[in-house]
Design an enzyme around this catalytic site. Structure first.
Site, PDB file in Angstrom:
ATOM      1  N   HIS A 138      15.972   3.696 -35.871  1.00  0.00           N
ATOM      2  CA  HIS A 138      17.208   3.125 -36.377  1.00  0.00           C
ATOM      3  C   HIS A 138      18.484   4.102 -35.853  1.00  0.00           C
ATOM      4  CE1 HIS A 138      15.625   6.334 -39.117  1.00  0.00           C
ATOM      5  NE2 HIS A 138      16.944   6.517 -39.557  1.00  0.00           N
ATOM      6  N   ASN A 167      17.276  -6.904   7.440  1.00  0.00           N
ATOM      7  CA  ASN A 167      15.943  -7.372   7.500  1.00  0.00           C
ATOM      8  C   ASN A 167      15.335  -7.464   6.141  1.00  0.00           C
ATOM      9  OD1 ASN A 167      13.273  -7.843   7.999  1.00  0.00           O
ATOM     10  ND2 ASN A 167      12.979  -5.836   9.195  1.00  0.00           N
ATOM     11  N   ALA A 193       0.820  -1.344   0.003  1.00  0.00           N
ATOM     12  CA  ALA A 193       0.067   0.130  -0.003  1.00  0.00           C
ATOM     13  C   ALA A 193       0.742   1.135  -0.135  1.00  0.00           C
ATOM     14  CB  ALA A 193      -0.902   0.004   1.236  1.00  0.00           C
ATOM     15  N   GLY A 194       2.208   1.174   0.015  1.00  0.00           N
ATOM     16  CA  GLY A 194       2.807   2.357  -0.323  1.00  0.00           C
ATOM     17  C   GLY A 194       2.737   3.370  -1.111  1.00  0.00           C
ATOM     18  N   GLY A 206      17.652  -1.784   7.769  1.00  0.00           N
ATOM     19  CA  GLY A 206      17.675  -1.985   9.158  1.00  0.00           C
ATOM     20  C   GLY A 206      18.089  -3.478   9.299  1.00  0.00           C
ATOM     21  N   THR A 228       3.808   0.055   7.733  1.00  0.00           N
ATOM     22  CA  THR A 228       3.685  -1.470   7.526  1.00  0.00           C
ATOM     23  C   THR A 228       2.816  -1.962   8.566  1.00  0.00           C
ATOM     24  OG1 THR A 228       5.870  -1.631   8.457  1.00  0.00           O
ATOM     25  CG2 THR A 228       5.528  -1.469   5.934  1.00  0.00           C
TER      26      THR A 228
END
Length: 411
Positions: A306, A159, A8-9, A134, A83
């Site tokens: 081209h 992570n 959902a970011g 992280g 998150t």
């Protein structure tokens, strides 16, 4: 078993390819998230919850795809509050044991199997330079602490954003982070203090933070590419190695293709083209005479006229590149290439990196583009223009030439 994909970011760092969620970028004829879903199925998952934003772009896109063997439920995160908040949005649909993963990263099926072998557990990866991530602080085979990214991280185990955790941990109270978001890592810290949280080291994980990270995912995907020519190959062509050509495509005479290379449906390549290793060409593309394409992701419905050169670049769908468009991909001093994202200079960590074009970009003849330039969707670049800086969406970018001096007739 149930998986939850957090997607959902806003994807602001993915500019200029962020018109849709970055998990929907299409490569080899498919959105990236479909590879993730396929690998979840291979790992034994049967039910998936996808947490998406208000635009519902993931839901709308996946309904066009043929995805079988998975029950998919879509949940909306109304506000982008992190998150941890995204996962809690799906709380009423969650089972007691859940596999949670970032929707904009690539994970191999074996990585899911590793994490699912022990409850609770998380996925990590050893990185030479962990400063962008992280990290965990290990204690034997378990997580002692989870640290935010810093210039001096306490370990090199980053992570990887994949967790096999209990639903009940979401009952814990957490505070907003310095980013004013509820972070899933705060739930994990509380879990690690309560019980043994194991970690497993990933081999096939690739994060997708910036647009040039697509090269890393592309390298993983083309490893499994097999040689198969479904289209038509005219005379005097050389096709070497693992080259996959879809139906309806014509490789015109005297073209040279060296795999691994993927070419989609209904394309026309050549004549006299050179397609070098690592290139991925989408459906309905026209690649003109004497064009060279090297380690480039070319989206669907693109036209490359081209005498053009595309090296280590990404071109989203619907672009029209004029004859003699040249994208430089290497600095004279051989230093790693930097670019500008959201007003900040960012190190790409790549010695070879050309340009990234958003959807529908047009270039005139003899345009030259310097390494690391990002070009927004629907931009127009005039003929004989040298581009040394990013171009915003919908911009007309032209060189200004000095006027010509008119001389008197000599006769």
């Amino acid at each position: 078993m149930q998986a939850v994909i957090l997607a959902a970011g806003k994807c602001t760092r993915f500019w200029p390819l962020n018109e849709k969620h970055k998990s929907l970028f299409r490569i080899m004829g498919r959105p990236l998230i479909s590879f993730c879903l396929e690998n979840l199925k291979r790992a034994g998952l049967k039910e998936v919850i996808i947490v998406q934003g208000k635009k519902r772009d993931i839901e709308n896109e996946l309904k066009k795809e043929k995805i079988s063997g998975l029950k998919i439920r879509y949940v909306i995160q109304e506000k982008p509050l992190g998150t941890g908040h995204a996962l809690k949005t799906a709380y009423s649909y969650l089972k007691e044991k859940i596999l949670v993963l970032n929707g904009d990263d690539y994970y191999g099926a074996q990585e899911f199997k590793k994490v699912l072998s022990f409850f609770p557990s998380i996925l990590v990866k050893e990185e030479k330079d962990p400063t962008s991530f992280g990290v965990i602080v290990p204690q034997k085979n378990y997580v002692k602490e989870i640290a935010e990214k810093s210039k001096k991280p306490p370990s090199n185990l980053v992570n990887a954003g994949c967790y096999f955790i209990p639903k009940s941990i979401l009952k814990e109270k957490i505070k907003k982070s310095s980013r004013r978001e509820y972070e899933i890592t705060d739930y994990l810290r509380k879990l690690a203090k309560k019980e043994k949280l194991a970690f497993f080291k990933a081999k096939e994980w690739s994060p997708l933070s910036y647009c040039w990270n697509l090269f890393d995912i592309k390298e993983i995907l083309i490893k499994s590419l097999k040689r198969e020519i479904k289209g038509i190959v005219e005379s005097n062509c050389q096709i070497k190695g693992r080259v996959f050509v879809e139906q309806g495509t014509i490789i015109k005479s005297s073209s040279h293709i060296e795999g691994p290379v993927y070419i989609g449906k209904n394309c026309q390549i050549g004549p006299n083209c050179c397609i070098k290793p690592g290139s991925v060409i989408g459906d309905n593309c026209r690649v003109g005479q004497a064009v060279e394409i090297k380690n480039t992701i070319l989206g669907a419905n693109n036209k490359v006229s081209h005498l053009s050169y595309l090296g280590d670049s990404i071109v989203e769908e619907g672009a029209n590149l004029g004859a003699g468009t040249i994208i430089a991909n290497l600095r004279f001093d051989k230093e790693k290439i930097k670019t500008v994202v959201n007003g900040k200079i960012v190190e790409t960590k790549r010695k070879k990196f050309g340009s990234v074009f958003g959807k529908g970009v047009q270039t005139g003849i003899n345009v030259s583009i310097m390494p690391g330039v990002l070009i927004g969707r629907e931009a127009v670049i005039g003929p004989h223009t040298l581009v040394k800086e990013n171009i915003k969406e919908g911009t007309a970018f032209y060189s200004h030439f000095a006027g010509f001096k008119k001389e008197k007739k000599r006769i």
